[in-house]
Scaffold this motif. Structure first.
Motif, PDB file in Angstrom:
ATOM      1  N   VAL A 155     -12.913 -25.405 -23.694  1.00 37.82           N
ATOM      2  CA  VAL A 155     -13.877 -25.942 -22.737  1.00 37.82           C
ATOM      3  C   VAL A 155     -13.210 -26.910 -21.756  1.00 37.82           C
ATOM      4  CG1 VAL A 155     -15.903 -25.759 -24.226  1.00 37.82           C
ATOM      5  CG2 VAL A 155     -14.494 -27.829 -24.306  1.00 37.82           C
ATOM      6  N   ILE A 162     -13.138 -30.399 -19.662  1.00 35.66           N
ATOM      7  CA  ILE A 162     -13.637 -31.759 -19.792  1.00 35.66           C
ATOM      8  C   ILE A 162     -13.328 -32.498 -18.499  1.00 35.66           C
ATOM      9  CG2 ILE A 162     -13.619 -33.879 -21.154  1.00 35.66           C
ATOM     10  CD1 ILE A 162     -12.750 -32.072 -23.522  1.00 35.66           C
ATOM     11  N   GLN A 187     -17.437 -29.702 -26.320  1.00 40.77           N
ATOM     12  CA  GLN A 187     -16.417 -30.649 -25.855  1.00 40.77           C
ATOM     13  C   GLN A 187     -15.971 -31.560 -26.990  1.00 40.77           C
ATOM     14  OE1 GLN A 187     -18.427 -32.555 -22.548  1.00 40.77           O
ATOM     15  NE2 GLN A 187     -17.329 -31.274 -21.077  1.00 40.77           N
ATOM     16  N   TYR A 202     -13.845 -29.628 -29.462  1.00 44.74           N
ATOM     17  CA  TYR A 202     -12.511 -29.361 -28.923  1.00 44.74           C
ATOM     18  C   TYR A 202     -11.609 -30.587 -29.074  1.00 44.74           C
ATOM     19  CZ  TYR A 202      -8.952 -27.779 -25.601  1.00 44.74           C
ATOM     20  OH  TYR A 202      -7.779 -27.400 -25.011  1.00 44.74           O
ATOM     21  N   ILE A 238     -14.805 -38.335 -23.340  1.00 51.29           N
ATOM     22  CA  ILE A 238     -15.708 -37.552 -22.488  1.00 51.29           C
ATOM     23  C   ILE A 238     -16.416 -38.474 -21.494  1.00 51.29           C
ATOM     24  CG2 ILE A 238     -17.827 -36.159 -22.485  1.00 51.29           C
ATOM     25  CD1 ILE A 238     -16.839 -35.103 -25.284  1.00 51.29           C
TER      26      ILE A 238
END
Lengths: 256, 475
Positions: free
Chosen positions: A94, A96, B424, B427, B442
C-alpha cells in the motif's frame, strides 16, 4: 535451536477470513538454508498463507500451529513476528502518502535490528543495495509506494528485505507484473537473501520466476491445503502439464 | 534575581511582562485588578502602561462593544457559554503566574518536556516560570542584525512607546474592535504581543521568533500583534512552539494584524499547544496589497476549545494568500479552525489546505469562507480539507462557505474524511514498527504538507510530539 529443528513449522493450519474458511489444514516444514515454492491457481489460498504467516489481523487462525524458531507465533502481532526475523514482500504493497522511502526504511531497519544505525553507515548500505536492484536515488525522497509502478513496488519490496535480512523471507507473487529484465534483477535480489541461516518461501502462480530462483522444494496448493510436494522438477512439470494434471492425479489416487 | 529588583522593574516598567519572572512572594507589590471587567479596570491598565490618551479611548470604546456584543451563536456554543467573563482577572497574570513555580506545573506536562528532550531552561520558560530562554547571547547578535537593517521588532507595549505614529496609523485597521466579541475584548485589555515593521525592500533571512525580543512577553493572555511589511520586503514570523505550553489562564484571546504592502511577503507560522484547560479564541487577519503574498501556517494541537480562522483580504491585483493548517483534537478537545479568503481585486489567488486528526472522542471542524467580490475578475481559489478519524467516537465536520459574486473566477473545493487504513498499519507493522509507531508514521505523513513548511527543528519536534500523542503518553 538444534540444526534439525525447522525454522518454520506449519501444522494443520486452519484460517478463517470473515467467517469463511480459506486454509483447511496446511502442513509445511522449512529448514534454514532452504528455498521453497508454493504454486497454485488464483484463489487457492496461497496469499492467505502469506498474510497469516506475518499476522494480518483479519486472518484468524482457528486451528493448528505456526512454529517459528520453535515458538508458536499465532498470538504474536505482525511487528513482533517481524522483529523475530520474518518478512513478507507484499503482492500489493500500500501507499503511505507523506512518508518518504528513506525515513521508512531507516525506521524499519532500526525496529528490526533493535538499534539505530548511524546515518552515514545506513546511507552507504542503502545505496549499495539500491544499486544492485537498479533503484534510482530519487526514490529515497518519494513517498512509499505512492504512484509507483508495479515493477517499482516489487523492487522496493525486495530492497526492504535486503536491508532487513529476515531469517524467513516470504515473497507473495513477487514476479507478477515484472518484465523479463526486471524479473532477472529482482530474482537476483531474492537469491542474495538466501544463505545457510535463512530460508525463502516463494509464492507464485507462474513457473517463470523459478528459472531464476531455484527452489529445492515445490508444493502445489489447492483449495486451502498443500496437495502435492516435490523437488524443483515439479514446477517444470506443472508448467508443462498444468495444474489440472495434479488434480486429476489426486482424484484418481482417491478413487484407486 | 532578587525580589527588590523585580519590584523596581515592575513599577518602572509596567508594560513589560513582569509576570514571567516567576518570583514567589507575590501580591504585595503587584497591581491586581478585581474579577470581572469594568471601565475602571481598563482605565487602570492604560494608566499603568502610561499610554497615550487615544489608546485609552480606543480601549474604552472596545469595552463598550465587548459588553454589548452577544456571544457568537456558532462554533461550540456550549463551551463558549461556559466561559465566565466575570470570573477572569483581566490584568492579573502577574500574581497568577508569579504564584507558579516549577513544582506547580502538572506532572503530565513535565513528562512531556522530558520525552521531547526540551532543555531545562526552555522547560521553565514554556511552563511560564521563567522569563526567557537562557540563550541571550545568540539572540543578541540576531537583534543587532535586525537593527542594522532598520527592522523594528519589539513587544507591543514598547512599540507603542517608541513608535506611536506607526502604531496609531495601523492599529485596529485590519481587525477593528467591533469585528467580533473577542477582538473587542482583546482591544479593551490587550497587553504584550509583537510589533514588527520591515522597511522597504528588506528581506529578513531568519524567522523572527518572539523570544528574540528583550523582555519578551511571549505568551500573553490578550496579546496583540501587528506586522507591517513595507513594499518589496519579506518577513517570516513564528509564534509558539511544539512543546506544550502550560497556562493557568483559562482564556486566551489574541488579535494578530498583518499588513502586506505591494510586492511584500509575510509568512506567519503558529504552533499552538496550550494546555488542555484553555479556551483559545483568536482573531488573525491580513491585508494583502498588489502583488504581495501572505501565508498563514497554523498548527493547533492544544487547548480545550480553539476557534481560529486566519483570514486574508486580497485587496490589490495579483495578491496571493495561503492558509496551511493542521489541527489535532484528542479527548475533550474541540479544534474549530479554518480560513477565510476575501478576493477584492482582479487576478488574486488563494489556497487553503486544512488537515485535521481526531482521536479519543476529539472533535475537529473546518470552517471556511471564500468570498469573491464583483470585478475581482480572473481570481482563483482552491480549498482542500482532509480529515482523519482515529476511532469511531471521534468527530469531524466541514462547514465551507462560498460567496462568489463574480463569474470570471476559478474555484475548487475538495474535502475528504478518512480513517487510518488497516492495510497501512499492517504494512508498517510487518516491517517491525509497533502499532503506535506505525500510527504515528501514518499521521506524520498525513501532516507532511504542513511540517515540510516548518523550520527543521519545529518539524522534528512536531513529529516527536505526534508520536507521543499516539502512544497515549502525553498528559
Amino acid at each position: 535451536m538444534t540444526a534439525k529443528q525447522p525454522l518454520l513449522s506449519v501444522q494443520n493450519l486452519h484460517v478463517k477470513v470473515e467467517d469463511k474458511e480459506i486454509l483447511k489444514g496446511v502442513d509445511l516444514n522449512i529448514y534454514a538454508g532452504e528455498v521453497h515454492a508454493i504454486m497454485g491457481r488464483n484463489g487457492s489460498g496461497k496469499s492467505t498463507l502469506s498474510y497469516t504467516l506475518i499476522g494480518h489481523p483479519r486472518y484468524v487462525v482457528t486451528e493448528g500451529k505456526i512454529l517459528f524458531k520453535g515458538v508458536d507465533i499465532v498470538e504474536m502481532t505482525p511487528d513482533q513476528r517481524a522483529r523475530n526475523g520474518m518478512a513478507l514482500a507484499f503482492q500489493y504493497p500500500v501507499a503511505i502518502p507523506g512518508v518518504s522511502v528513506s525515513n521508512f526504511l531507516r525506521a524499519s531497519v532500526k525496529a528490526i535490528r533493535g538499534k539505530d544505525v548511524p546515518v552515514k553507515e545506513f546511507r552507504q548500505e542503502l545505496k549499495a543495495q539500491m544499486k544492485k536492484l537498479g533503484v534510482a536515488d530519487e526514490f529515497l525522497g518519494r513517498y512509499i509506494n505512492d504512484g509507483f509502478s508495479g515493477g517499482e513496488k516489487k523492487r522496493i519490496e525486495i530492497l526492504q528485505l535486503a536491508l532487513l535480512k529476515p531469517a524467513l523471507a516470504v515473497l507473495d507473487e513477487t514476479d507478477s507484473g515484472l518484465d523479463i529484465d526486471a524479473l532477472k534483477i529482482v530474482s537476483e535480489g531474492i537469491n542474495n537473501l538466501s544463505n545457510p541461516e535463512t530460508a525463502i518461501l516463494l509464492i507464485t502462480h507462474y513457473q517463470r520466476i523459478l528459472n531464476y530462483v531455484e527452489p529445492q522444494f515445490v508444493h502445489v496448493f489447492q483449495d486451502g491445503r498443500i496437495v502435492k510436494s516435490g523437488g524443483g522438477e515439479l514446477s517444470k512439470e506443472l508448467e508443462a502439464r498444468g495444474y489440472d494434471w495434479v488434480l486429476q492425479e489426486l482424484t484418481s489416487s482417491a478413487v484407486s | 534575581m532578587s525580589a527588590e529588583l523585580i519590584q523596581d522593574q515592575t513599577i518602572g516598567n509596567i508594560g513589560n511582562d513582569y509576570s514571567q519572572y516567576g518570583f514567589q512572594d507575590k501580591e504585595d507589590y503587584i497591581f491586581k485588578s478585581g474579577r470581572g471587567l469594568t471601565k475602571e479596570i481598563v482605565t487602570k491598565i492604560s494608566e499603568m502602561k502610561n499610554e497615550p490618551e487615544w489608546m485609552l479611548k480606543y480601549r474604552l470604546r472596545a469595552l463598550d462593544i465587548f459588553l454589548k456584543k452577544p456571544m457568537p451563536r456558532w462554533g461550540n456554543c456550549n463551551l463558549l457559554d461556559s466561559i465566565d467573563f466575570e470570573n477572569i482577572f483581566y490584568f492579573v497574570r502577574s500574581s497568577e503566574k508569579s504564584a507558579k513555580n516549577w513544582d506547580d506545573v502538572p506532572e503530565g506536562i513535565k513528562q512531556t518536556f522530558d520525552r521531547l528532550g526540551i532543555p531545562e531552561a526552555e522547560r521553565k520558560f514554556l511552563a511560564g516560570v521563567t522569563a526567557q530562554y537562557e540563550s541571550e547571547v545568540v539572540y543578541h547578535s540576531i537583534r543587532e542584525d535586525l537593527l542594522a537593517q532598520g527592522v523594528i521588532f519589539l513587544d507591543m507595549d514598547s512599540g507603542l512607546r517608541e513608535h506611536e505614529d506607526i502604531i496609531r496609523k495601523h492599529f485596529g485597521t485590519v481587525i477593528p474592535a467591533a469585528d467580533n466579541k473577542f477582538s473587542a475584548l482583546n482591544s479593551a485589555v490587550w497587553s504584550g504581543g509583537s510589533f514588527v515593521w520591515v522597511p522597504e525592500g528588506v528581506k529578513i533571512e531568519i524567522p523572527l521568533q518572539a523570544y528574540f525580543r528583550i523582555n519578551a512577553e511571549n505568551m500573553g493572555q490578550f496579546e496583540r500583534t501587528l506586522i507591517i511589511a513595507e513594499p518589496g520586503s519579506f518577513v517570516h514570523y513564528i509564534e509558539g512552539c511544539t512543546a506544550p505550553t502550560y497556562s493557568t489562564d483559562s482564556l486566551h484571546s489574541a488579535v494578530v494584524e498583518l499588513i502586506a504592502l505591494p510586492g511584500s511577503h509575510i509568512r506567519y507560522t503558529t504552533i499552538q499547544n496550550w494546555s488542555k484547560n484553555v479556551y483559545n479564541l483568536v482573531t488573525k487577519r491580513a491585508v494583502a496589497h498588489a502583488d504581495s503574498k501572505v501565508e498563514w501556517v497554523d498548527g493547533n494541537l492544544g487547548s480545550k476549545l480553539t476557534m481560529k480562522y486566519p483570514s486574508i483580504h486580497l485587496v490589490g491585483p495579483r495578491a496571493h494568500g495561503e492558509v496551511l493548517s493542521i489541527a489535532f483534537a484528542g479527548e475533550d478537545q474541540h479544534q474549530d479552525a479554518g480560513a477565510k479568503m476575501v478576493h477584492a481585486a482582479p487576478d488574486t489567488t488563494s489556497l487553503i489546505i486544512s488537515k485535521s486528526i481526531s482521536k479519543n472522542g476529539g472533535r475537529t471542524s473546518y470552517r471556511g469562507l471564500v468570498k469573491v467580490y464583483p470585478n475581482a475578475t480572473g481570481s482563483k481559489s482552491s480549498v482542500k480539507c482532509d480529515a482523519l478519524l482515529m476511532d469511531e467516537k471521534s468527530r469531524s465536520d466541514t462547514y465551507p462557505t462560498m460567496e462568489i459574486d463574480e463569474k470570471d473566477v476559478t474555484i475548487e473545493h475538495e474535502a475528504t474524511v478518512s480513517k487510518v487504513g488497516e492495510e497501512q498499519l499492517f504494512y508498517l507493522m510487518s516491517r517491525g514498527l509497533t502499532q503506535d509507531e506505525a500510527t504515528a508514521m501514518i499521521i506524520n505523513g498525513f501532516f507532511e504538507p504542513f511540517t515540510k513548511e516548518l523550520p527543521l527543528e519545529y518539524a522534528v519536534e512536531l513529529n516527536r510530539l505526534i508520536q507521543l500523542e499516539m502512544s497515549g503518553s502525553v498528559g
